[in-house]
Enzyme design. Structure first.
Site, PDB file in Angstrom:
ATOM      1  N   ARG A  64      47.138  42.367  43.606  1.00 37.17           N
ATOM      2  CA  ARG A  64      46.326  41.990  42.425  1.00 37.17           C
ATOM      3  C   ARG A  64      45.248  40.981  42.824  1.00 37.17           C
ATOM      4  NH1 ARG A  64      50.850  39.877  38.666  1.00 37.17           N
ATOM      5  NH2 ARG A  64      49.233  39.608  37.090  1.00 37.17           N
ATOM      6  N   ARG A  86      58.069  40.089  35.264  1.00 32.55           N
ATOM      7  CA  ARG A  86      57.168  41.245  35.232  1.00 32.55           C
ATOM      8  C   ARG A  86      57.211  41.947  36.585  1.00 32.55           C
ATOM      9  NH1 ARG A  86      51.429  39.246  32.906  1.00 32.55           N
ATOM     10  NH2 ARG A  86      50.759  40.707  34.509  1.00 32.55           N
ATOM     11  N   ARG A 131      37.003  43.111  33.736  1.00 26.51           N
ATOM     12  CA  ARG A 131      37.500  42.903  35.100  1.00 26.51           C
ATOM     13  C   ARG A 131      36.612  43.589  36.137  1.00 26.51           C
ATOM     14  NH1 ARG A 131      43.236  41.816  33.465  1.00 26.51           N
ATOM     15  NH2 ARG A 131      44.382  41.229  35.326  1.00 26.51           N
ATOM     16  N   LYS A 161      45.126  32.061  32.191  1.00 29.08           N
ATOM     17  CA  LYS A 161      44.250  32.588  31.133  1.00 29.08           C
ATOM     18  C   LYS A 161      45.030  32.815  29.835  1.00 29.08           C
ATOM     19  CE  LYS A 161      42.970  36.329  33.394  1.00 29.08           C
ATOM     20  NZ  LYS A 161      43.788  36.193  34.618  1.00 29.08           N
ATOM     21  N   ARG A 210      57.376  33.000  37.461  1.00 27.30           N
ATOM     22  CA  ARG A 210      57.115  33.205  36.026  1.00 27.30           C
ATOM     23  C   ARG A 210      58.164  34.133  35.413  1.00 27.30           C
ATOM     24  NH1 ARG A 210      51.277  35.206  33.984  1.00 27.30           N
ATOM     25  NH2 ARG A 210      51.757  37.141  35.092  1.00 27.30           N
TER      26      ARG A 210
HETATM   27  P1  AMP Z   1      47.191  40.883  33.186  1.00 23.63           P
HETATM   28  O1  AMP Z   1      48.323  40.695  32.256  1.00 23.63           O
HETATM   29  O2  AMP Z   1      45.858  40.495  32.605  1.00 23.63           O
HETATM   30  O3  AMP Z   1      47.434  40.250  34.543  1.00 23.63           O
HETATM   31  O4  AMP Z   1      47.070  42.465  33.448  1.00 23.63           O
HETATM   32  C1  AMP Z   1      48.162  43.200  34.012  1.00 23.63           C
HETATM   33  C2  AMP Z   1      47.657  44.552  34.526  1.00 23.63           C
HETATM   34  O5  AMP Z   1      47.092  45.307  33.454  1.00 23.63           O
HETATM   35  C3  AMP Z   1      46.530  44.467  35.568  1.00 23.63           C
HETATM   36  O6  AMP Z   1      47.027  44.243  36.871  1.00 23.63           O
HETATM   37  C4  AMP Z   1      45.906  45.852  35.409  1.00 23.63           C
HETATM   38  O7  AMP Z   1      46.709  46.853  36.002  1.00 23.63           O
HETATM   39  C5  AMP Z   1      45.977  46.070  33.893  1.00 23.63           C
HETATM   40  N1  AMP Z   1      44.764  45.536  33.208  1.00 23.63           N
HETATM   41  C6  AMP Z   1      44.701  44.499  32.330  1.00 23.63           C
HETATM   42  N2  AMP Z   1      43.439  44.293  31.912  1.00 23.63           N
HETATM   43  C7  AMP Z   1      42.687  45.225  32.540  1.00 23.63           C
HETATM   44  C8  AMP Z   1      41.297  45.531  32.550  1.00 23.63           C
HETATM   45  N3  AMP Z   1      40.419  44.811  31.820  1.00 23.63           N
HETATM   46  N4  AMP Z   1      40.873  46.559  33.330  1.00 23.63           N
HETATM   47  C9  AMP Z   1      41.735  47.288  34.050  1.00 23.63           C
HETATM   48  N5  AMP Z   1      43.050  47.050  34.116  1.00 23.63           N
HETATM   49  C10 AMP Z   1      43.535  46.032  33.366  1.00 23.63           C
END
Ligand code: AMP
Length: 217
Positions: free
Chosen positions: A171, A160, A88, A13, A127
């Protein structure tokens, strides 16, 4: 262009959102990036988010909806936006609808990028990101020229914390339970464009551009 990208972690994404941003000049709103920045700055939001992120759990809906509402009101989002990582949950999707309605706006389309879990685990475990400029690498498919050093800016590369295999599995469970239902939600609204997320970055980009042609942006 007002689009959002749905898909499990590691679906690509963020990579595709950056390319759409470059091509269409819309702003990229990545909630994961915003939260990671907040955590690094130890802001009140960052302090709340950091522990949840490390476990692969979601930050509460209310906080996320307020954060996105404020971000979308920014001048740089006037020409359009690419939402990456939000919504989400169903509550977040309804929150987004209310935000856009209040702005007299709506979504052009929703991309759902699909990738099997075994491919995701391989992608995320390898990654690495640059601490300075955010450039992304993969130890096998896109290694940096020097181990641990960003080709672009010389910054330090890091993994990360939530890209470790146990957290990746957590996740993915959270995605299936809370986010996957949004695919049907947007399908029923006639907004969904399903994209096969297996292939090269360029192949997936082409699939998305073809799908966008159909919506005539
Ligand atoms: P990402 O980089 O999109 O994979 O997001 C990393 C982490 O940020 C996720 O595993 C959640 O803990 C938090 N996070 C990101 N976007 C959201 C969202 N829309 N709602 C809740 N938690 C989020």
């Amino acid at each position: 262009m007002r689009v959002l990208l749905l898909g499990p972690p590691g679906a690509g994404k963020g990579t595709q959102a950056k390319l759409l941003k470059e091509q269409f000049g819309a702003c990229q709103v990545s909630t994961g990036d915003i939260l990671r920045r907040a955590a690094a700055e130890r802001s009140p939001l960052g302090e709340k988010a950091a522990a949840l992120m490390a476990k692969g759990e979601l930050v509460p809906d209310g906080l996320m909806i307020d954060l996105v509402a404020e971000r979308l009101r920014g001048d740089d989002c006037l020409a359009g936006f690419i939402l990456d990582g939000f919504p989400r949950t169903l509550d977040q999707a309804e929150g987004l609808e209310a935000i856009l309605e209040a702005m007299g706006s709506g979504l052009d389309c929703v991309f759902s990028i699909w990738v099997p879990h075994n491919v995701i685990i391989l992608r995320l475990e390898g990654r690495r990101s640059c601490k300075t400029c955010g450039a992304l690498y993969h130890l096998v498919s896109q290694p940096p020229r020097r181990i641990g050093v960003c080709d672009r800016c010389g910054g330090e590369l890091y993994q990360r914390e939530d890209d470790r295999v146990e957290t990746i599995r957590a996740r993915l469970r959270v995605y299936e339970a809370q986010t996957a239902p949004l695919v049907d939600y947007y399908r029923k609204k006639g907004l969904l464009k399903e994209i096969d997320g297996v292939g090269s970055v360029e192949e997936i980009r082409c699939r998305m551009l073809l799908a966008l042609g159909e919506v005539g942006t």
